[in-house]
Design a protein around this motif. Structure first.
Motif, PDB file in Angstrom:
ATOM      1  N   GLN A  76       0.840  -1.206   0.000  1.00 23.70           N
ATOM      2  CA  GLN A  76       0.000   0.000   0.000  1.00 23.70           C
ATOM      3  C   GLN A  76       0.869   1.248   0.000  1.00 23.70           C
ATOM      4  O   GLN A  76       1.813   1.360   0.782  1.00 23.70           O
ATOM      5  CB  GLN A  76      -0.907  -0.009   1.228  1.00 23.70           C
ATOM      6  N   ASP A  78       0.530   5.219   0.617  1.00 22.88           N
ATOM      7  CA  ASP A  78      -0.279   6.342   1.101  1.00 22.88           C
ATOM      8  C   ASP A  78       0.395   7.649   0.713  1.00 22.88           C
ATOM      9  O   ASP A  78       1.609   7.813   0.912  1.00 22.88           O
ATOM     10  CB  ASP A  78      -0.439   6.288   2.618  1.00 22.88           C
ATOM     11  N   PHE A 193      -1.924  -1.162  -4.171  1.00 27.86           N
ATOM     12  CA  PHE A 193      -2.983  -0.319  -3.640  1.00 27.86           C
ATOM     13  C   PHE A 193      -2.429   1.077  -3.383  1.00 27.86           C
ATOM     14  O   PHE A 193      -1.435   1.242  -2.671  1.00 27.86           O
ATOM     15  CB  PHE A 193      -3.525  -0.942  -2.351  1.00 27.86           C
ATOM     16  N   VAL A 194      -3.054   2.100  -3.964  1.00 23.21           N
ATOM     17  CA  VAL A 194      -2.652   3.491  -3.761  1.00 23.21           C
ATOM     18  C   VAL A 194      -3.795   4.231  -3.081  1.00 23.21           C
ATOM     19  O   VAL A 194      -4.954   4.115  -3.483  1.00 23.21           O
ATOM     20  CB  VAL A 194      -2.312   4.187  -5.101  1.00 23.21           C
ATOM     21  N   GLN A 195      -3.468   4.984  -2.053  1.00 26.30           N
ATOM     22  CA  GLN A 195      -4.467   5.750  -1.314  1.00 26.30           C
ATOM     23  C   GLN A 195      -3.979   7.191  -1.173  1.00 26.30           C
ATOM     24  O   GLN A 195      -2.886   7.436  -0.666  1.00 26.30           O
ATOM     25  CB  GLN A 195      -4.684   5.120   0.069  1.00 26.30           C
ATOM     26  N   ARG A 197      -4.721  10.985   0.285  1.00 23.15           N
ATOM     27  CA  ARG A 197      -5.456  11.615   1.381  1.00 23.15           C
ATOM     28  C   ARG A 197      -5.494  13.123   1.195  1.00 23.15           C
ATOM     29  O   ARG A 197      -4.451  13.784   1.187  1.00 23.15           O
ATOM     30  CB  ARG A 197      -4.802  11.279   2.723  1.00 23.15           C
ATOM     31  N   ILE A 202     -10.612  10.835   1.119  1.00 21.37           N
ATOM     32  CA  ILE A 202      -9.553   9.879   0.792  1.00 21.37           C
ATOM     33  C   ILE A 202     -10.028   9.069  -0.402  1.00 21.37           C
ATOM     34  O   ILE A 202     -11.172   8.601  -0.423  1.00 21.37           O
ATOM     35  CB  ILE A 202      -9.267   8.928   1.974  1.00 21.37           C
ATOM     36  N   GLY A 204      -8.975   5.788  -2.952  1.00 21.46           N
ATOM     37  CA  GLY A 204      -8.088   4.641  -3.117  1.00 21.46           C
ATOM     38  C   GLY A 204      -8.294   3.990  -4.475  1.00 21.46           C
ATOM     39  O   GLY A 204      -9.387   4.063  -5.055  1.00 21.46           O
ATOM     40  N   ARG A 205      -7.244   3.350  -4.976  1.00 21.47           N
ATOM     41  CA  ARG A 205      -7.285   2.743  -6.314  1.00 21.47           C
ATOM     42  C   ARG A 205      -6.570   1.396  -6.279  1.00 21.47           C
ATOM     43  O   ARG A 205      -5.461   1.289  -5.765  1.00 21.47           O
ATOM     44  CB  ARG A 205      -6.598   3.674  -7.305  1.00 21.47           C
ATOM     45  N   ILE A 206      -7.228   0.368  -6.832  1.00 21.21           N
ATOM     46  CA  ILE A 206      -6.650  -0.976  -6.892  1.00 21.21           C
ATOM     47  C   ILE A 206      -6.902  -1.539  -8.288  1.00 21.21           C
ATOM     48  O   ILE A 206      -8.046  -1.583  -8.744  1.00 21.21           O
ATOM     49  CB  ILE A 206      -7.287  -1.920  -5.858  1.00 21.21           C
ATOM     50  N   TRP A 215     -12.012   1.624  -7.691  1.00 22.84           N
ATOM     51  CA  TRP A 215     -11.656   2.759  -6.839  1.00 22.84           C
ATOM     52  C   TRP A 215     -12.776   3.047  -5.839  1.00 22.84           C
ATOM     53  O   TRP A 215     -13.922   2.647  -6.031  1.00 22.84           O
ATOM     54  CB  TRP A 215     -11.351   4.009  -7.667  1.00 22.84           C
TER      55      TRP A 215
END
Length: 400
Positions: A76, A78, A193-195, A197, A202, A204-206, A215
């Motif tokens: 991940q 962040d 996984f990118v999140q 903030r 927030i 997030g993208r997977i 997302w």
């Protein structure tokens, strides 16, 4: 005369279908009552980690599902917009993939015997028959079903949980938008996984595969949720308003999203202390999945925990029912054996669910930028109770 069924499962979502399939694998027939006119797969994507794949392997559906989604290779990431700070959280040991929720639902449903799933079955009430101790399920169409065993997999607003007298689920102060975006020429994103903030939201993208991305966006509970929930264009517009100032690739992702995949919901949870103290059986009635332990999405474990429930519940019922011979023991012994099986199921699941819900709850508190004292207490809890933040993904619910 009421229709009599051995096993009735209320709810045709992931947990309900997984429970029916687990029972089927053990040679136990069940029927699934789903209130919608079609199987529901709202929520776009679902992340399945190692513990969830173990359970899907037990159900016999994992191999085909693996063909539909790439394994995540990176952990991940962040990113904080305000200061550009970045944090990398290593990927847990084992296997993590993001599936199309509809493909998981379809795979489970197609593995069931024909006639198992009954659509358009809206439940009005549940009562116990004082003579037989079986459940009487009254449907909106005027018919009634007598269930020797009743399993509620009917989500956060569970009719079966209400029958058991469980405390109502609570609202988190967050709402969540979920959707897909397809990139016909390939998205080119990192396989992880990118999140990102922002101040108030927030996102997030997977990646699911090389061309499809799942997302989600979390933000403070928006009073417009109930107004926009049924209009995908309004959901998209609300999301775009909430991510002003985010990187162009994120804005474009939302702009180009598949409108039919978009959903928005106010997040709910069952408090850890309610799971610890809850009475999850009354007679031959119990609950599983979100009806038992709905939790925030902060660990990505809600769906997998429901599939674990299915495995454990089917195993406990099978073990006790194989000890039983109705021709010599009679109905009352059957009821007693089922009650023993359900008690064993609840005992086996309770502390696993308390830990999951506690870790999710504390993570949710930290996401809200709490006061310093609350943040300090939460960080202490995380260090003491969850020093290995991905240990929950290594859980093994056992064999069917």
């Amino acid at each position: 005369m009421d229709q009599v069924e051995e096993m009735v499962i209320v709810g045709g979502g992931i947990c309900g279908l997984a429970t029916a399939l687990a029972l089927h694998r053990k040679g136990i027939k069940s029927v699934v009552l789903e209130k919608s006119e079609s199987l529901r797969a709202s929520g776009a994507g679902i992340t399945i980690q190692t513990n969830g794949w173990r359970a899907l392997d037990e159900l016999g559906v994992a191999s085909n599902l693996r063909l539909t989604a790439l394994p995540l290779q990176l952990g991940q990431q962040d990113i904080w917009l305000a200061n550009g700070k970045q944090r990398e959280i290593p990927l847990g040991i084992g296997e993590t993939r993001c599936l199309r929720r509809s493909e998981l639902i379809t795979s489970l449903a197609e593995s069931l015997p024909p006639g198992t799933i009954h659509l358009g079955c809206q439940i009005l009430s549940i009562a116990l028959d004082p003579l037989s101790s079986y459940s009487i399920i009254q449907l909106q169409n005027g018919s009634a079903i007598k269930a020797k065993v009743l399993i509620g997999c009917d989500g956060a607003n569970s009719v079966v949980a209400d029958f058991l007298g469980l405390k109502p689920t609570k609202f988190l102060s967050l709402s969540e938008v979920r959707g897909y975006t397809e990139y016909p020429s390939g998205h080119g994103f990192r396989n992880g996984f990118v999140q990102i903030r922002g101040d108030d939201s927030i996102i997030g993208r997977i990646p699911i595969d090389n061309k499809l991305v799942y997302w989600f966006m979390n933000q403070k509970a928006n009073p417009k949720v109930s107004v926009v929930a049924k209009d995908p264009e309004l959901i998209q517009q609300l999301t775009l308003e909430s991510i002003k100032g985010f990187p162009p690739e994120i804005v474009d992702m939302v702009k180009n999203s598949d409108l039919e995949s978009l959903s928005i919901t106010r997040l709910r949870y069952r408090a850890p202390w309610d799971i610890l103290q809850g009475s999850f059986r009354k007679g031959t009635v119990t609950v599983a999945g979100d009806a038992m332990h709905v939790m925030g999405p902060f660990l990505g474990q809600g769906g997998s925990a429901g599939i674990e429930d299915a495995i454990v519940l089917a195993r406990c019922l099978s073990q006790k029912m194989h000890e039983f011979d109705i021709t010599t023991n009679g109905r009352q012994v059957l009821v007693h054996k089922v009650e023993e099986a359900l008690d064993q199921y609840v005992k086996e699941r309770r502390m696993r669910l308390v830990r999951l819900s506690t870790q999710t709850y504390v993570n949710g508190l930290l996401l809200k930028n709490p006061p310093l004292l609350v943040r300090f207490v939460c960080n202490i809890l995380m260090m003491v109770l969850f020093s290995n933040s991905t240990a929950h993904t290594q859980y093994d619910c056992g064999h069917l």
